[in-house]
Motif scaffolding. Structure first.
Motif: not given
Length: 596
Positions: A486-515
């Motif tokens: 609605s606003t185009g702004k970042q929400t301030g939320q951030r999730a870190d993959a952790g050293d050696g890891y990388e995530l790929t989103p597959l889809r949303t699940d309700g309000g969550n993200v499956i990755a």
């Protein structure tokens, strides 16, 4: 939600060599393999290129060379709606191919007619482009609601919270979604299906995968096969006369979808192109009908296919076509009297057309939400003139991606996202997504519904950052961030993959993200749920770390494969099969599930 997974080189990629390709006309006979090498995060290789060829030091400084040798000032973009840069991107023709005439204007009317370093970058980019070319449809039937809710899986990369030696939080349940974490997320390899054999020096498209309550369905070489979702045994087979070119990533509530294919196996009649469309019943395991559309004396070659409501919609340079998915009745076809044409459609919850008007050097794109039964325009938004290609990221909410002024400079096809009101056609907000910061990708040249590495849902756009150095020696990692649609702004939320890891989103699940979480060389991959509020990760699945399983899993990297996760099972599948010249064991499908 609607993301993801026909087919010309991806927007901004070097053009593939011309010539008939096995399984897709106009492509090279041998499609490159993804780059070989150790798994993601393998130690002892500092400074190796990022996943798209370039060095991806986090926070790339102004003036660093981009992947094609040009200077890519950090975050620099031309003004909104500015015309394409003269000459386009180095290594790729500007706004179309050299020597091509203006695209034929046979559209449908509203409501019914619808090896230097530089060489190295080009080679790597071409490999990625080919992978995107052959990507296909992925449909997920949510078993929690009896298959009444359609969602799509996608490829790409996002981040998640990492911690501890396993690279993520474990235990607990995610809120707002149907996917629940098991008491023990450890998985085993349920089954593996070898890659089909093809002729020497050939490759064939095998894009398209779907999941119903009773079957995992996958395209093979000139066939579509339903497999037992746990055992992998064949339940049914639909034979086709030629290879699949592209597949819808959506299906109806009762499990019907559509594919485009060639009428014969090349090279018998490659001139016919991808001219056949068929409706497939994924539940009954049968072909419902096959149709073609003629333009003069020749059949129309379809570029994309999607499903919305009870409608199969197809895009082509001659214009859009549509059929009733149950009966095969024609709903609309290209008209030769128009000055605009429907280049393609996004499906799922809504049907949205990308309609092209004007010549290639003065293009105007119209994003039209239309009634899938009649083709009547419900709302329309016009992108600024000069934008040549656009991709439908999601139809509900409506999100469109485009490379404004060719400013992405990384072959991703994305510089900006447009959040549009479906009902009024008004722009809600525009989100800037500089290519050097974010890793999502779209192929909008002909496949207007093919974006990877991102997710949309609950009025949020989830984007991955480009991978960068982690805190460990030689480690790489990334993050996922959220934007308010609605606003185009970042929400301030951030999730870190952790050293050696990388995530790929597959889809949303309700309000969550499956990755999907790609792991270091000595670990198996994971599936996690990222809570839409706290961004806390919950591990849903952790694959075996044995060498043989790791090697097989790493061959199904999200950049080159189709991934579906549902109710404790992960299906990973290839999008093309080749002659196996690499010597490594190759697979069409890998399936993982609970070890208990």
């Amino acid at each position: 939600m609607s993301t993801w997974p026909a087919r010309t080189p991806g927007y901004g990629y070097p053009q593939a060599p011309s010539g008939p390709g096995y399984g897709y006309p106009g492509q090279p006979g041998q499609q490159p393999q993804p780059p070989a090498g150790p798994g993601y995060g393998y130690p002892g290789q500092p400074g190796q290129p990022g996943p798209y060829g370039q060095q991806t030091a986090y926070g790339q400084q102004p003036g660093q060379p981009g992947p094609y040798g040009q200077q890519t000032a950090y975050g620099q973009q031309p003004g909104y709606g500015s015309p394409g840069q003269p000459g386009g991107q180095p290594g790729f023709p500007a706004q179309g191919y050299p020597g091509q005439p203006t695209v034929p204007m046979y559209p449908q009317p509203a409501g019914g007619g619808r090896k230097s370093n530089a060489q190295l970058w080009i080679i790597v980019a071409a490999v990625v482009a080919i992978a995107l070319i052959v990507g296909g449809g992925v449909w997920y039937a949510n078993s929690a609601d009896g298959g009444k809710k359609n969602e799509t899986a996608s490829t790409g990369g996002t981040g998640g919270k990492g911690g501890g030696e396993k690279g993520g939080d474990t235990g607990g349940t995610s809120s707002g979604g149907s996917e629940k974490a098991p008491s023990d997320p450890a998985s085993k390899l349920l089954f593996q299906i070898p890659s089909p054999k093809v002729a020497k020096d050939d490759s064939v498209i095998v894009s398209g995968s779907w999941l119903t309550e009773k079957a995992y369905v996958k395209s093979g070489v000139a066939e579509i096969v339903g497999y037992d979702p746990v055992k992998g045994s064949k339940l049914w087979t639909v034979k086709l006369p030629g290879p699949v070119c592209t597949a819808s990533e959506h299906a109806t509530d009762d499990g019907k979808t559509a594919v485009v294919f060639q009428p014969k196996m090349p090279p018998k009649d490659s001139s016919a192109g991808c001219s056949q469309v068929a409706a497939i019943d994924l539940v009954a395991g049968k072909q419902l009908w096959t149709k073609t559309v003629s333009s003069g004396d020749y059949p129309v070659t379809f570029d994309n296919v999607t499903v919305s409501g009870r409608t199969v919609a197809l895009g082509a340079t001659e214009g859009g076509s549509a059929f009733d998915i149950d009966s095969g009745k024609a709903l609309w076809a290209p008209k030769t009297s128009d000055t605009c044409y429907d280049a393609g459609y996004g499906g799922g919850a809504k049907l949205v057309a990308v309609r092209k008007c004007g010549s290639y050097d003065a293009r105007e794109l119209q994003i039209q939400t239309i009634d899938p039964a009649s083709g009547k325009v419900i709302s329309e938004y016009k992108l600024a003139k000069g934008i040549e290609y656009a991709s439908i990221v999601s139809t509900e909410p409506l999100v469109v991606a485009a490379d404004v002024g060719d400013s992405a400079q990384d072959g991703s096809g994305i510089s900006d996202f447009f959040s549009i009101d479906n009902k009024t056609g008004k722009l809600k907000t525009r989100i800037s997504a500089p290519g050097e910061q974010f890793a999502a990708r779209c192929d909008g040249i002909t496949r207007v519904e093919h974006c990877s590495g991102l997710a949309v849902g609950a009025d949020r756009l989830y984007l991955p950052t480009e991978e960068h150095d982690g805190t460990g020696e030689y480690s790489r990692t990334n993050e996922i961030v959220a934007f308010d649609l609605s606003t185009g702004k970042q929400t301030g939320q951030r999730a870190d993959a952790g050293d050696g890891y990388e995530l790929t989103p597959l889809r949303t699940d309700g309000g969550n993200v499956i990755a999907y979480k790609s792991a270091p060389y000595d670990e198996g991959g994971q599936v996690v749920s990222i809570d839409g509020g706290s961004f806390k990760q919950t591990t849903l699945l952790r694959n075996p770390a044995t060498e043989s399983v790791r090697d097989a899993e790493s061959s199904m990297s999200p950049e080159y494969s189709e991934l579906i996760y549902s109710q404790g099972r992960l299906y990973m599948s290839a999008v093309y099969a080749d002659d196996g010249g690499s010597g490594d064991e190759e697979y069409l499908v890998l399936a993982f599930g609970a070890a208990g």
